[in-house]
Design a protein around this motif. Structure first.
Motif, PDB file in Angstrom:
ATOM      1  N   PHE A 100       0.836  -1.205   0.000  1.00 35.72           N
ATOM      2  CA  PHE A 100       0.000   0.000   0.000  1.00 35.72           C
ATOM      3  C   PHE A 100       0.866   1.248   0.000  1.00 35.72           C
ATOM      4  O   PHE A 100       1.773   1.384   0.832  1.00 35.72           O
ATOM      5  N   LEU A 101       0.568   2.129  -0.935  1.00 33.45           N
ATOM      6  CA  LEU A 101       1.163   3.455  -0.938  1.00 33.45           C
ATOM      7  C   LEU A 101       0.358   4.294   0.055  1.00 33.45           C
ATOM      8  O   LEU A 101      -0.872   4.280   0.025  1.00 33.45           O
ATOM      9  N   ALA A 102       1.046   4.993   0.960  1.00 34.14           N
ATOM     10  CA  ALA A 102       0.338   5.778   1.968  1.00 34.14           C
ATOM     11  C   ALA A 102      -0.034   7.143   1.420  1.00 34.14           C
ATOM     12  O   ALA A 102       0.838   7.938   1.074  1.00 34.14           O
ATOM     13  N   GLY A 103      -1.343   7.388   1.327  1.00 34.22           N
ATOM     14  CA  GLY A 103      -1.799   8.698   0.889  1.00 34.22           C
ATOM     15  C   GLY A 103      -1.803   9.710   2.034  1.00 34.22           C
ATOM     16  O   GLY A 103      -1.746  10.911   1.797  1.00 34.22           O
ATOM     17  N   GLY A 104      -1.874   9.222   3.265  1.00 36.59           N
ATOM     18  CA  GLY A 104      -1.941  10.131   4.419  1.00 36.59           C
ATOM     19  C   GLY A 104      -3.224  10.932   4.397  1.00 36.59           C
ATOM     20  O   GLY A 104      -4.279  10.425   3.967  1.00 36.59           O
ATOM     21  N   PHE A 105      -3.157  12.192   4.857  1.00 37.10           N
ATOM     22  CA  PHE A 105      -4.367  13.032   4.859  1.00 37.10           C
ATOM     23  C   PHE A 105      -4.286  14.175   3.845  1.00 37.10           C
ATOM     24  O   PHE A 105      -5.282  14.794   3.531  1.00 37.10           O
ATOM     25  N   ASP A 106      -3.101  14.433   3.342  1.00 36.44           N
ATOM     26  CA  ASP A 106      -2.968  15.491   2.335  1.00 36.44           C
ATOM     27  C   ASP A 106      -2.796  14.818   0.983  1.00 36.44           C
ATOM     28  O   ASP A 106      -1.720  14.335   0.640  1.00 36.44           O
ATOM     29  N   LEU A 107      -3.887  14.784   0.227  1.00 35.25           N
ATOM     30  CA  LEU A 107      -3.870  14.010  -1.023  1.00 35.25           C
ATOM     31  C   LEU A 107      -3.409  14.826  -2.227  1.00 35.25           C
ATOM     32  O   LEU A 107      -3.454  14.338  -3.357  1.00 35.25           O
ATOM     33  N   SER A 108      -2.952  16.072  -2.019  1.00 30.13           N
ATOM     34  CA  SER A 108      -2.569  16.871  -3.187  1.00 30.13           C
ATOM     35  C   SER A 108      -1.436  16.247  -4.007  1.00 30.13           C
ATOM     36  O   SER A 108      -1.439  16.394  -5.229  1.00 30.13           O
ATOM     37  N   PRO A 109      -0.466  15.523  -3.390  1.00 28.87           N
ATOM     38  CA  PRO A 109       0.561  14.914  -4.264  1.00 28.87           C
ATOM     39  C   PRO A 109       0.176  13.532  -4.793  1.00 28.87           C
ATOM     40  O   PRO A 109       0.983  12.900  -5.473  1.00 28.87           O
ATOM     41  N   LEU A 110      -1.029  13.025  -4.490  1.00 33.56           N
ATOM     42  CA  LEU A 110      -1.332  11.622  -4.769  1.00 33.56           C
ATOM     43  C   LEU A 110      -1.280  11.272  -6.258  1.00 33.56           C
ATOM     44  O   LEU A 110      -0.706  10.249  -6.647  1.00 33.56           O
ATOM     45  N   ALA A 111      -1.886  12.128  -7.101  1.00 33.61           N
ATOM     46  CA  ALA A 111      -1.919  11.808  -8.534  1.00 33.61           C
ATOM     47  C   ALA A 111      -0.499  11.693  -9.082  1.00 33.61           C
ATOM     48  O   ALA A 111      -0.173  10.754  -9.829  1.00 33.61           O
ATOM     49  N   LEU A 160       0.028  -4.566 -15.142  1.00 40.20           N
ATOM     50  CA  LEU A 160      -1.318  -4.187 -14.705  1.00 40.20           C
ATOM     51  C   LEU A 160      -2.164  -5.459 -14.688  1.00 40.20           C
ATOM     52  O   LEU A 160      -1.931  -6.381 -15.466  1.00 40.20           O
ATOM     53  N   HIS A 161      -3.124  -5.523 -13.800  1.00 36.98           N
ATOM     54  CA  HIS A 161      -4.050  -6.660 -13.771  1.00 36.98           C
ATOM     55  C   HIS A 161      -5.441  -6.113 -14.058  1.00 36.98           C
ATOM     56  O   HIS A 161      -5.967  -5.345 -13.261  1.00 36.98           O
ATOM     57  N   ASP A 162      -5.983  -6.514 -15.226  1.00 35.02           N
ATOM     58  CA  ASP A 162      -7.309  -6.031 -15.603  1.00 35.02           C
ATOM     59  C   ASP A 162      -7.318  -4.490 -15.627  1.00 35.02           C
ATOM     60  O   ASP A 162      -8.280  -3.860 -15.187  1.00 35.02           O
ATOM     61  N   GLY A 163      -6.201  -3.915 -16.077  1.00 34.47           N
ATOM     62  CA  GLY A 163      -6.109  -2.458 -16.177  1.00 34.47           C
ATOM     63  C   GLY A 163      -5.806  -1.750 -14.871  1.00 34.47           C
ATOM     64  O   GLY A 163      -5.829  -0.517 -14.796  1.00 34.47           O
ATOM     65  N   ILE A 164      -5.525  -2.523 -13.853  1.00 32.34           N
ATOM     66  CA  ILE A 164      -5.387  -1.980 -12.497  1.00 32.34           C
ATOM     67  C   ILE A 164      -3.947  -2.143 -12.025  1.00 32.34           C
ATOM     68  O   ILE A 164      -3.355  -3.210 -12.187  1.00 32.34           O
ATOM     69  N   LEU A 165      -3.408  -1.085 -11.427  1.00 25.28           N
ATOM     70  CA  LEU A 165      -2.079  -1.173 -10.821  1.00 25.28           C
ATOM     71  C   LEU A 165      -2.180  -2.069  -9.580  1.00 25.28           C
ATOM     72  O   LEU A 165      -3.016  -1.814  -8.706  1.00 25.28           O
ATOM     73  N   PRO A 166      -1.353  -3.116  -9.505  1.00 25.77           N
ATOM     74  CA  PRO A 166      -1.539  -4.123  -8.447  1.00 25.77           C
ATOM     75  C   PRO A 166      -0.977  -3.707  -7.084  1.00 25.77           C
ATOM     76  O   PRO A 166      -0.258  -4.454  -6.453  1.00 25.77           O
ATOM     77  N   ILE A 167      -1.339  -2.518  -6.657  1.00 30.94           N
ATOM     78  CA  ILE A 167      -1.003  -2.071  -5.299  1.00 30.94           C
ATOM     79  C   ILE A 167      -2.256  -1.435  -4.707  1.00 30.94           C
ATOM     80  O   ILE A 167      -3.280  -1.308  -5.396  1.00 30.94           O
ATOM     81  N   GLY A 168      -2.186  -1.048  -3.444  1.00 28.52           N
ATOM     82  CA  GLY A 168      -3.287  -0.333  -2.816  1.00 28.52           C
ATOM     83  C   GLY A 168      -2.863   1.072  -2.419  1.00 28.52           C
ATOM     84  O   GLY A 168      -1.682   1.418  -2.489  1.00 28.52           O
ATOM     85  N   VAL A 169      -3.845   1.879  -2.026  1.00 25.91           N
ATOM     86  CA  VAL A 169      -3.567   3.227  -1.509  1.00 25.91           C
ATOM     87  C   VAL A 169      -4.278   3.383  -0.170  1.00 25.91           C
ATOM     88  O   VAL A 169      -5.451   3.009  -0.042  1.00 25.91           O
ATOM     89  N   GLY A 170      -3.575   3.911   0.821  1.00 27.03           N
ATOM     90  CA  GLY A 170      -4.166   4.126   2.142  1.00 27.03           C
ATOM     91  C   GLY A 170      -4.534   5.585   2.370  1.00 27.03           C
ATOM     92  O   GLY A 170      -3.814   6.482   1.930  1.00 27.03           O
ATOM     93  N   PHE A 171      -5.658   5.801   3.039  1.00 26.56           N
ATOM     94  CA  PHE A 171      -6.097   7.165   3.353  1.00 26.56           C
ATOM     95  C   PHE A 171      -6.296   7.341   4.855  1.00 26.56           C
ATOM     96  O   PHE A 171      -6.793   6.423   5.518  1.00 26.56           O
ATOM     97  N   GLN A 172      -5.937   8.495   5.365  1.00 24.92           N
ATOM     98  CA  GLN A 172      -6.381   8.900   6.696  1.00 24.92           C
ATOM     99  C   GLN A 172      -7.612   9.772   6.446  1.00 24.92           C
ATOM    100  O   GLN A 172      -7.505  10.972   6.178  1.00 24.92           O
ATOM    101  N   ASN A 173      -8.775   9.136   6.522  1.00 26.05           N
ATOM    102  CA  ASN A 173      -9.974   9.778   5.992  1.00 26.05           C
ATOM    103  C   ASN A 173     -10.382  11.066   6.692  1.00 26.05           C
ATOM    104  O   ASN A 173     -11.021  11.921   6.087  1.00 26.05           O
ATOM    105  N   TRP A 174     -10.056  11.210   7.985  1.00 24.52           N
ATOM    106  CA  TRP A 174     -10.469  12.417   8.704  1.00 24.52           C
ATOM    107  C   TRP A 174      -9.986  13.685   8.023  1.00 24.52           C
ATOM    108  O   TRP A 174     -10.630  14.722   8.142  1.00 24.52           O
TER     109      TRP A 174
END
Lengths: 352, 352
Positions: free
Chosen positions: A45-56, A73-87
């Motif tokens: 998982f790539l950590a997105g944290g809470f500031d998503l401005s650099p995510l793209a 890619l698997h089915d057009g999808i990058l085979p990793i995840g992204v984590g969010f601190q949703n608050w």
């Protein structure tokens, strides 16, 4: 049925080995680490944290890196995840990044309230045509049941009290939380796989989590000591040298205070190695003075870490079990192998 | 080698099943419970607590009860153990009782300093001709190493953070503490078996502890719901009804305060179900008022317990997994059986 029941959803993972995940750690687990884990039969998982401005931009670079490593890619999808601190995360920024670079899974954590996740899940599922799986991390049985009935995630991550970094201040370890959640879900006839997080460092911990009912394990602290982690040498050196993880680490909010991070829901604190920032706060030092001393420490570079230092060293109670730097892929393989050996050896004592 | 590596020292225990211990719980695990556990292939501990004045009489009654149950002496020794809270216990009272009624093991816990245990171990070994084995409970890696090198106990009990009742306030769960202690002992070439305590309630938890390296498991909270426990119905009912053990229990010293128990070393607190005593203390109620309200609650009998009650309900985070009252013997057998089944099932997923 293969050992890894999640294999069908994440087909690059090892089908016959335990499912191993590198948990998102803000500013530390970025694209290279996530890709290395997924390239070695796990899920990073790539950590997105809470500031998503650099995510793209981060995801764009990660996609390039994955291509350079031959990770398909698997089915057009990058085979990793992204984590969010949703608050503190912005859903529109998340959607824009995920639309451009679809990923296999998103990991939600610490929304202001659990109901906020409904919209996140709905919109991310919509933008990915359901290809991006929804993971939600919880810390109590009540949270697990609420999330299972409302957001209906594809995976529930259960975070026990030994975890490093942020988590609910009042919590059980996986030893009791994991089976109680599993029983509670079964009683409601809810069939969602659970991933265990918090205190798993090696194959022994992974084997324990599997016996407690986990479908897989997520490791954070262990990946602080991997060559792909984005981590200061002073931080990593402290992780390697600290022993007696339960006695050396503390759950506190002072590390957010000195770093100027506001907004975590009140029920959370963060577990890190106790250092001068913490001890001074306990002795009554004002927040203003502690912040000032922290900012001075930041200027010292690697010397700002250590038990007498002031730099934040988030780590779980398993930090005493982390003894060498390995590559992320080696960590995945060794945890998988040792977990199976441990299960075999433990069983052989009682079953001839 | 049989599964139960401790079988040779405790020959009435099941040789081919995991070693299961009923942990001493003050005023709750007395002779009947200890005898029932040992009569069913486990090892039961009679809780001596810190006031040892009734111990000789309790052991005498226990010996009578054991005889009535057909439980044989082994090498002249009553096949149960006795637990002490060493900070408040009188060694001479212990020696007098143990001389009259030798037991298989003593379990030391919470001395004022660890070095106090040297004399306890030496004198109890002397009075029993070495037949009474010395068990010492610890909560950190540092404590384990110090005790192993000084007292040199026959068994080290590792108490993880999920335990009910008293324990070190700052501690890891067994998930990380157990393997870190085992590695630290191995590094020093110290060969002492370790028993895991804290958060083990059923066969899943027992299996997890075994994969983490334990030679056996000790259960406390689970035995609160057994027919031989000396426990008020209000207390037992609350144990059965409470769910979400990590969220429902807290580590605190307020329960000692209202019960008038002074003398626990400062590093300790006690985990119990959060009730009005706790919540009022958190809201700033004076100790004097809290004590007064507690004493009123004592008069209410079973109605004094419950989430709105004030009576102390010590329990570990595993309390949410305790759902029915069974006999102590049935608990031992079911934990042993379920642990082995769990290990088999978990292994079979990865090893064909």
């Amino acid at each position: 049925m293969p050992g890894n029941t999640l294999h069908a959803d994440y087909p690059w993972t090892s089908p016959d080995a335990p499912f191993v995940v590198a948990a998102p750690m803000m500013k530390i687990t970025l694209g290279r680490l996530a890709v290395s884990v997924s390239a070695n039969g796990g899920l990073g998982f790539l950590a997105g944290g809470f500031d998503l401005s650099p995510l793209a931009k981060d995801l764009g670079e990660t996609a390039e890196f994955a291509k350079s490593q031959g990770l398909q890619l698997h089915d057009g999808i990058l085979p990793i995840g992204v984590g969010f601190q949703n608050w503190g995360s912005d859903l529109q920024l998340a959607l824009a990044a995920l639309k451009e670079h679809p990923v296999a899974a998103v990991w939600f954590f610490a929304p202001k309230q659990l109901s906020d996740l409904l919209d996140w899940a709905k919109q991310i599922r919509a933008v990915s045509g359901g290809k991006t799986k929804i993971w939600v991390q919880i810390g109590t049985v009540a949270e697990a049941l609420e999330v299972a009935k409302t957001t209906q995630p594809d995976v529930i991550v259960i975070q026990g009290a030994d975890s490093g970094g942020h988590g609910l201040a009042q919590r059980a370890s996986l030893l009791t939380l994991l089976p109680e959640v599993i029983d509670a879900l079964a009683e409601e006839r809810i069939d969602i796989p659970v991933i265990a997080a918090g205190g798993i460092v090696d194959g022994r911990g992974a084997a324990a989590a599997l016996t407690l009912g986990a479908a897989g394990v997520a490791l954070g602290t262990r990946f602080l000591a991997c060559s792909e982690a984005v981590i200061a040498k002073g931080y990593q050196d402290q992780v390697l040298s600290v022993t007696d993880g339960g006695a050396s680490t503390v759950g506190t909010t002072i590390y957010d205070v000195v770093r100027g991070i506001h907004g975590w829901p009140r029920a959370y604190n963060g577990r890190g190695i106790a250092n001068s920032t913490y001890h001074d706060a306990e002795q009554g030092m004002s927040e203003a003075e502690n912040v000032e001393k922290y900012e001075t420490a930041v200027q010292q570079g690697d010397a700002g870490w250590g038990p007498e230092g002031r730099m934040t060293t988030y780590a779980g109670t398993g930090v005493g079990l982390v003894r060498e730097v390995m590559s992320a892929g080696e960590i995945v393989k060794s945890v998988q192998k040792e977990a199976v050996q441990t299960l075999q050896r433990s069983t052989a004592k009682y079953v001839k």
